[in-house]
Design a protein around this motif. Structure first.
Motif, short mmCIF file in Angstrom:
data_model
loop_
_atom_site.label_atom_id
_atom_site.label_comp_id
_atom_site.label_asym_id
_atom_site.label_seq_id
_atom_site.Cartn_x
_atom_site.Cartn_y
_atom_site.Cartn_z
N TYR A 166 0.81 -1.22 0.00
CA TYR A 166 0.00 0.00 0.00
C TYR A 166 0.84 1.27 0.00
O TYR A 166 0.37 2.34 -0.40
CB TYR A 166 -0.91 0.01 1.24
CG TYR A 166 -0.19 0.28 2.54
CD1 TYR A 166 -0.16 1.56 3.10
CD2 TYR A 166 0.47 -0.75 3.21
CE1 TYR A 166 0.50 1.80 4.28
CE2 TYR A 166 1.13 -0.52 4.38
CZ TYR A 166 1.15 0.76 4.92
OH TYR A 166 1.81 0.99 6.10
N HIS A 195 1.19 2.37 -3.47
CA HIS A 195 -0.04 2.21 -4.25
C HIS A 195 -0.82 3.53 -4.23
O HIS A 195 -1.92 3.63 -3.68
CB HIS A 195 -0.87 1.07 -3.66
CG HIS A 195 -2.00 0.63 -4.56
ND1 HIS A 195 -1.80 -0.01 -5.76
CD2 HIS A 195 -3.35 0.75 -4.43
CE1 HIS A 195 -2.95 -0.27 -6.32
NE2 HIS A 195 -3.91 0.19 -5.54
N PRO A 251 -3.28 -2.43 -2.41
CA PRO A 251 -3.48 -1.86 -1.07
C PRO A 251 -3.45 -2.93 0.02
O PRO A 251 -4.46 -3.19 0.69
CB PRO A 251 -4.84 -1.18 -1.19
CG PRO A 251 -5.57 -1.96 -2.23
CD PRO A 251 -4.52 -2.40 -3.22
#
Length: 440
Positions: free
Chosen positions: A247, A250, A315
């Motif tokens: 994440y 991301h 994520p």
């Protein structure tokens, strides 16, 4: 086979005529006769489409290795099977991958180009928008009957598969140039240095402006003229990239994710390192864990791209601490470890446990991508209490990050914070600085 537009229009007119025939006997007779006459015509039109219409053969040609965001040509070769009549109208649909952009279909084929013993060559273009594998599924043809009462769909299973690489064309262009051309493109200077702490390369005559400390006094005494030593960065060293696929990277900035920019930077620096005769290894953590053993030689760039082209962030949680621990268990020689993520205040305590172990045998560079959204929020002038709280939170977050980096630098850890735009040149500069300093 499905009804065509002419059949729908004819059925609607016949229905309206039937409504009129309900109120008029002459119209009723016309309605009955038109139905009796039209029905066999419609059936004959359908039979002609099924049994008398010529079928087609098709071939698709496209480069199986494409570049992300670069336009690619698709060529279709279409031929008749020469066993019947040609449909009055032929529409073509090519089922291209969902990861590509294309706005050309459906198209109507030119019947003149589909004469017997000849082939129709049609070309269109697609733009791949995602890395990874792709596959063209089939070609769909829609034939219209002579009177356009019916349409018949014919599916040709013409599968074509390939791969989309990150900045593939750019990498191929770079592979054909020498190192100096690469460094000039990213804003760097020649890496050749004269000085100590590096690998000895050769002797040459002294020129005005050369450092006096590089003079080789023994060679000067033998030749009776000033001779200096030239040095170059030490070669045959090992570089390890640890790339976060979770994440932390991301986050979309512009057209691509931060992770995509980081992956391109890894490939570009891998090329530079391989040109220096260093070996390159790559490990990923977070969304997907991969480990590519150390490779040496410029030909290894192809192997790296084939193993990383379909890698994506997601994520999901990621742990730089676990990635470093896993790397330490695999490394058997001194290595320059470059870990690329988005470090935060909570990483300080976890990494403090492993940094002493790393410093004993390896050199670590912690690379963190800047968060433009947080920087924009912290720099804006708030006009209400909500914006003031957002700006204060963003400023506090960025300040804690800077304090963490200063703490790491004070303990001897190399750190780098860069935007997505400047990541590649900043990484290469850091790598060359380490090479020049002799830290490895």
């Amino acid at each position: 086979m499905k009804p065509g537009i002419s059949l729908f229009v004819g059925a609607l007119l016949w229905l309206l005529l039937g409504v009129g025939g309900f109120f008029s006997s002459p119209l009723s007779l016309v309605w009955f006769l038109s139905g009796v006459i039209s029905l066999p015509i419609i059936i004959i039109d359908a039979l002609f489409l099924v049994f008398m219409t010529d079928t087609l053969k098709a071939e698709r040609h496209i480069n199986t290795s494409l570049a992300l965001g670069e336009q690619a040509a698709v060529k279709l070769k279409i031929e008749r099977s020469n066993r019947g009549f040609l449909a009055v109208k032929i529409k073509l649909f090519d089922i291209y991958p969902a990861s590509m952009l294309c706005q050309v279909f459906p198209i109507v084929l030119d019947r003149k180009g589909l004469q017997k013993n000849s082939a129709l060559i049609f070309e269109y273009f697609v733009i791949p928008m995602q890395r990874g594998k792709w596959e063209f599924q089939a070609l769909h043809f829609l034939f219209s009957s002579p009177l356009r009462f019916w349409q018949r769909k014919v599916i040709l299973s013409e599968k074509t598969s390939g791969r989309t690489y990150p900045d593939f064309k750019k990498m191929v262009a770079l592979a054909g140039q020498d190192l100096r051309g690469i460094l000039e493109q990213v804003g760097l200077k020649n890496i050749r240095k004269r000085g100590h702490g590096l690998e000895f390369q050769s002797l040459r005559e002294y020129h005005p402006g050369d450092p006096v400390k590089t003079i080789d006094w023994r060679a000067t005494s033998r030749r009776q003229k000033p001779i200096i030593r030239e040095y170059q960065e030490e070669q045959d060293q090992q570089i390890l990239f640890l790339l976060d696929t979770g994440y932390r990277l991301h986050r979309r900035e512009g057209e691509y994710m931060q992770f995509d920019t980081a992956l391109n930077a890894v490939l570009l620096l891998s090329y530079v390192a391989l040109k220096h005769d260093d070996s390159v290894a790559v490990g990923t953590f977070g969304n997907e864990e991969r480990w590519l053993r150390p490779r040496k030689g410029i030909s290894s760039l192809t192997a790296l791209m084939n193993n990383l082209y379909d890698l994506y962030s997601a994520p999901v949680p990621s742990s730089p601490f676990s990635a470093l621990e896993n790397a330490l268990s695999r490394l058997n020689r001194r290595t320059f470890i470059i870990i690329i993520s988005n470090f935060r205040e909570e990483d300080g305590e976890s990494l403090s446990w492993i940094l002493p172990r790393i410093r004993k045998r390896h050199l670590l560079l912690a690379v963190s991508l800047r968060e433009l959204e947080a920087e924009t929020l912290s720099a804006r002038h708030p006009i209400n209490i909500e914006e003031a709280m957002e700006s204060a939170a963003a400023f506090s977050y960025l300040f804690s990050r800077q304090q963490l980096y200063k703490k790491w630098e004070h303990s001897g850890l190399l750190t780098l914070e860069a935007s997505t735009k400047n990541l590649s040149p900043a990484l290469i500069n850091s790598y060359l600085s380490v090479k020049r300093s002799g830290l490895l």
